[in-house]
Each structure stands twice: as structure tokens, then as C-alpha cells.
Scaffold this motif. Structure first.
Motif: not given
Length: 250
Positions: A42-54
Motif C-alpha cells: 500500500f505504501r508503494s502504491q501511495l508513493e506511485e500515486f503521489a508521483r502521478k498526482h503531484k
């Protein structure tokens, strides 16, 4: 008459208990390992989400609040440090530290007017005036997050709730239950009179005057004696919509 179990029976029972205990520990460990694995995913997905929606996180207040909620669910605090992964990825650490500095400035500039107690709504109004040129809008949620980081300064910054309104305290003034009740009573029209407090709260005049005098000494109240009925008004800029509107327009 019931026969007591023999030594062999006791040993078997103890062995069975040990087996159940080991089985329980193994099941608990498997569940813990699975939860850790899911949390890491989930944390890894959260990081990816943050990169995508910065950009959305930085510029859209509602989106930013939802992002913080997701972080809280997995034990991530993007504001825990101004350095590190989240600060480098999003820059929201800088956003909140800058906002914190502006909150301090507003509180200091309005302290003579409100005694160091300002409503969250009025604080946000002042900040929006200051940040008109910035594309990054701020919300009450942003202000509360920034204020939570100011507590480390030990200078009295605290959010208190009076009735349905949140107030920001920027001085180490201790308000007791009587003071809070008077502030809550004043929210309706921005002021109270001794007689009104006596009637609404069923207090004796001595108790009312003592509480009001303390609020005056702390700079949280202002006296208005210019009324035909001869009754002294105690105005509270921190809860008065009249003063709040004037401050936001200045």
C-alpha cells in the motif's frame, strides 16, 4: 465421586495446551507478516500515486486533504520532516512550513486586537488575502496541519474549540471552563453583558465579573460603554463576526 486425572492425563493436557499455544502464535505471526506485506504494498502504491498526482496534491486543497487521509491510514506523515522522500517528491513540507510562518505573522499582527485568540475562519481569511498571488489555495484543514507543527516552538500555539467554533491561541493564556462558557455565549452577537451571563448561565454577579475581568486583563475582551441602556458590553473580537469581517477586508 469424580476421579482426578492421573499424571499421564495431566501431561497430555499440558502437551495439548502447548500445541494450541504454538498454533495460535504461528497463526498470529502469519497474520502479522501478511499485514506488513500488505502495508508495504500500500505504501508503494501511495508513493506511485503521489508521483502521478503531484501537481493536484499541491494545488488542489480538497485533493490534498484526501491524500493526507490516505497517508494517515498507513502511518505515513509527509510533514514529519522537511527532509527526505516526501519533501523531495511533493514539496508539501515547504508548503506547510511557509504557511506556518505566515500564520505566526498573522497572529502577531492581530494580537493587539484580539489578545492572541483568533478564530480559524478569520485566520484563513487573512491568509487568503496575503496569498492572493499564489496559485496554491489554503483551507482550514491546511491551517490546522500547519499549526500542529508550530507546537514544537513551545510558544503557546494551540487549537481550542469553543462551542462550534475553532480558535487559535498564540499566547500561553490558560482559559478555564468559565472563560470558555462566556466565549461560547458571546458567539451569537459578539458581546455579552454581566446581566446576560447571569441570566443565561445562572451565575452570581461575582463569578461573572471575576471571569470577565480576567478576560479583559488577558486582552481577549473590549469594553463598550456607549449605550443608552447604560449596560456595559464586553466585546470579543476572536468570536465576533463583525470584527472578523472587518479584519478580512483590511
Amino acid at each position: 465421586m469424580r476421579r482426578r486425572p492421573g499424571i499421564g492425563g495431566l501431561q497430555k493436557a499440558a502437551a495439548a495446551r502447548d500445541q494450541y499455544r504454538l498454533l495460535g502464535e504461528n497463526v498470529a505471526k502469519l497474520r502479522t507478516d501478511l499485514m506488513k506485506e500488505q502495508l508495504a504494498t500500500f505504501r508503494s502504491q501511495l508513493e506511485e500515486f503521489a508521483r502521478k498526482h503531484k501537481n493536484d496534491i499541491r494545488k488542489n486543497p480538497a485533493f490534498r486533504a484526501q491524500f493526507h487521509e490516505m497517508c494517515a491510514k498507513v502511518g505515513v506523515d509527509p510533514l514529519a520532516s522537511n527532509k527526505g522522500f516526501w519533501a523531495e517528491l511533493l514539496g508539501i513540507g515547504d508548503f506547510y512550513y511557509e504557511l506556518g510562518v505566515q500564520i505566526i505573522e498573522v497572529c502577531m499582527l492581530t494580537r493587539l486586537h484580539n489578545g492572541g485568540l483568533i478564530s480559524l475562519q478569520e485566520l484563513c481569511s487573512h491568509l487568503r488575502q496575503r496569498r492572493k498571488k499564489d496559485r496554491e489555495a489554503v483551507t482550514e484543514d491546511d491551517c490546522l496541519r500547519a499549526i500542529s507543527k508550530l507546537k514544537v516552538l513551545g510558544s503557546g500555539f494551540e487549537v481550542i474549540t469553543v462551542g462550534k467554533r475553532k480558535l487559535i491561541r498564540s499566547v500561553p493564556t490558560e482559559l478555564n471552563k468559565d472563560h470558555n462558557q462566556i466565549l461560547e455565549l458571546a458567539q451569537g452577537q459578539g458581546f455579552v453583558t454581566v446581566e446576560e451571563v447571569q441570566r443565561r448561565l445562572s451565575w452570581k454577579s461575582g463569578r461573572v465579573i471575576d471571569a470577565l475581568e480576567t478576560l479583559l486583563e488577558e486582552g481577549l475582551a473590549m469594553i463598550d460603554d456607549g449605550h443608552r441602556d447604560g449596560k456595559r458590553r464586553y466585546w470579543f473580537p476572536c468570536v465576533s463576526s463583525v470584527y472578523a469581517s472587518a479584519g478580512a477586508d483590511s
